[in-house]
Design a protein around this motif. Structure first.
Motif, mmCIF file in Angstrom:
data_model
loop_
_atom_site.group_PDB
_atom_site.id
_atom_site.type_symbol
_atom_site.label_atom_id
_atom_site.label_comp_id
_atom_site.label_asym_id
_atom_site.label_seq_id
_atom_site.Cartn_x
_atom_site.Cartn_y
_atom_site.Cartn_z
ATOM 1 N N TRP A 1 57.640 23.719 12.121
ATOM 2 C CA TRP A 1 58.685 24.430 11.366
ATOM 3 C C TRP A 1 59.943 23.578 11.250
ATOM 4 N N LEU A 2 60.337 22.944 12.346
ATOM 5 C CA LEU A 2 61.538 22.123 12.342
ATOM 6 C C LEU A 2 61.400 20.947 11.388
ATOM 7 N N THR B 1 61.331 22.183 7.679
ATOM 8 C CA THR B 1 62.657 22.683 7.304
ATOM 9 C C THR B 1 63.623 21.539 7.041
ATOM 10 N N ILE C 1 53.910 29.155 9.051
ATOM 11 C CA ILE C 1 55.215 28.645 9.469
ATOM 12 C C ILE C 1 55.609 27.421 8.661
ATOM 13 N N GLY D 1 58.886 27.491 6.490
ATOM 14 C CA GLY D 1 59.861 26.451 6.765
ATOM 15 C C GLY D 1 60.309 25.720 5.515
ATOM 16 N N ALA E 1 63.232 27.576 4.162
ATOM 17 C CA ALA E 1 64.306 27.925 5.095
ATOM 18 C C ALA E 1 65.618 27.215 4.796
ATOM 19 N N PHE F 1 65.442 31.457 6.413
ATOM 20 C CA PHE F 1 65.676 30.806 7.705
ATOM 21 C C PHE F 1 65.606 31.828 8.837
ATOM 22 N N SER G 1 62.135 33.115 9.341
ATOM 23 C CA SER G 1 61.333 32.133 10.070
ATOM 24 C C SER G 1 61.559 32.256 11.569
#
Length: 460
Positions: free
Chosen positions: A355-356, A359, A400, A404, A407, A444, A447
């Motif tokens: 996800w990070l 994003t 995810i 993301g 997000a 965001f 998520s």
């Protein structure tokens, strides 16, 4: 210096895209900047012909049918008046006094049915302008209302949506567009509710301040509503997309013998890697046939409409593919391994880490599909293997990654933002803040909600 070069090239790509430069042209130039700052790592011309272009071509080969069929379908829905008929009926049901809700629902139904954002914006904007003016709601909120219905929950969260952002993860995690339906539904409801709450409060505050619709020079084309299809006939192609997508992906395609795929001729491909794309292609093709046959008297020139839709698919397809080619070059740099490991090390859990990464890259590129394609193209195999090793359901990884991508992609240089504001005759100063809140902050937060549910109760 190498890492600096990567971020400098990304900053240049963002700047040039925001200034209106064509991404197809500037993406390889920005990749060259990164190569120059990583002197001696990659040869310039070989990187263009052997890394950039094959990655661009691979993306075209995989996803072009979705862009093509989606654009043609959207054009036929527009030319036939079906999109307008659906929007007007929803307005009649919800009521003009609930202008924001009516616009959001109309956009949501159209985009979930496979109509592209740009067709939806062109079709709904005149109706939205009329409703907002009658209800004394500021025009500056129209882009946010269209955006909430078009590129939030129906783009990345509602199970089964044929949006490209929901299809991209399927080959990597061997999933379908119905991945993680529980988490998807919760996220969709949250995004819709949070976005509506924000727009309702902003509208109420404007009303208290006596703002009204505002003074705007508008030249809305006269619309002939006499020959619009009935609501059922207009809705039928969308029902075909939704129904066929589900039936094909869940029952019809898996029922056949696909052992031939495990041969050299078909490159030993796993059915699960192409199942979702095949289903969407079949559903969109059937819907195009339905909308064409049921509106022969309304579509003035079927050949011309299909031609315009086809041409209209090329620019967004090429833009995204160029970003993917750029990402492939960046991923091939030795310095990128440092960046990749740094992003991966922030969170040990593969779901949170994925996800990070998605994003951040979607925000950097200003494109949900481009950022996700860049991330999965560079690290998709790693995350698929990490999920398998950790016994994580691949559907969670799919969902995810998709969420993301939305997000943090609604930044000022996002192509959809620029186009939507242009259609509405507004600028960033007037409307961007509300568009960012409903388009990115709600996604965001949703998520984070999904991540929390996954980490605590394991819902999917």
């Amino acid at each position: 210096m190498g890492i600096f070069g990567i971020f400098a090239s990304l900053a240049l790509l963002i700047f040039l895209a925001h200034r209106g430069w064509n991404v197809i042209f500037v993406a390889p130039l920005c990749a060259a900047v990164a190569i120059a700052c990583n002197y001696g790592d990659l040869p310039l011309m070989a990187s263009y012909t052997q890394i950039f272009m094959p990655a661009l071509g691979s993306y075209f080969a995989t996803y072009f049918p979705l862009f093509l069929l989606g654009a043609v379908f959207g054009k036929l829905m527009d030319e036939s008046g079906a999109a307008r008929a659906i929007a007007q009926r929803i307005v009649a049901w919800v009521g003009g006094e609930r202008a924001i809700l009516a616009v959001v629902l109309a956009c949501a139904l159209l985009t979930y049915g496979g109509v592209s954002l740009f067709v939806v914006a062109f079709s709904v904007y005149p109706i939205a302008a009329s409703l907002f003016r009658a209800a004394a709601i500021p025009k500056r909120l129209i882009p946010a209302a269209i955006g909430l219905g078009s590129f939030t929950f129906t783009m990345v969260a509602v199970p089964g949506t044929p949006a490209i952002q929901n299809a991209i993860p399927t080959p990597f995690f061997k999933t379908t567009v119905y991945a993680a339906p529980g988490l998807s539904s919760i996220a969709a409801v949250f995004m819709f509710a949070a976005g509506m709450l924000w727009l309702s409060r902003r509208s109420a505050a404007a009303r208290r301040n006596g703002e009204g619709y505002g003074e705007h020079k508008e030249e809305l084309a006269a619309v002939d509503n006499a020959n619009l299809p009935s609501f059922f006939m207009a809705l039928l192609p969308i029902l075909v997309v939704i129904g066929m997508n589900f039936v094909l992906s869940q029952y019809v395609i898996p029922a056949f013998d696909h052992s031939y795929l495990d041969t050299d001729k078909f490159k030993h491909i796993d059915l699960k890697k192409v199942l979702a794309i095949w289903a969407i292609i079949g559903a969109m093709a059937a819907a195009i046939l339905v909308v064409a046959l049921t509106n022969l008297g309304r579509i003035k020139d079927l050949r011309d409409a299909i031609g315009k839709g086809t041409l209209g698919s090329l620019l967004p397809m090429a833009n995204t593919a160029s970003e993917v080619g750029y990402g492939a070059v960046i991923a091939a740099l030795a310095a990128f391994a440092v960046v990749r490991e740094g992003l991966k090390s922030v969170a040990s859990d593969p779901v949170v880490s994925l996800w990070l990464v998605v994003t951040v890259l979607a925000g950097m590129t200003g494109s949900a599909s481009g950022g996700m394609s860049l991330a999965l193209g560079a690290m998709g195999d790693y995350y698929a293997q990490a999920a398998q090793a950790a016994h994580i359901n691949p559907e969670i990884m799919h969902r995810i990654a998709s969420m993301g991508s939305a997000a943090m992609d609604i930044l000022p240089h996002n192509g959809a933002v620029i186009t939507l504001l242009a259609i509405c005759g507004l600028n960033h100063k007037q409307s961007y803040f509300d568009l960012f809140v409903v388009g990115s902050l709600t996604a965001f937060t949703a998520s984070l909600l999904v991540l929390g549910l996954y980490l605590t109760v394991g819902v999917f």
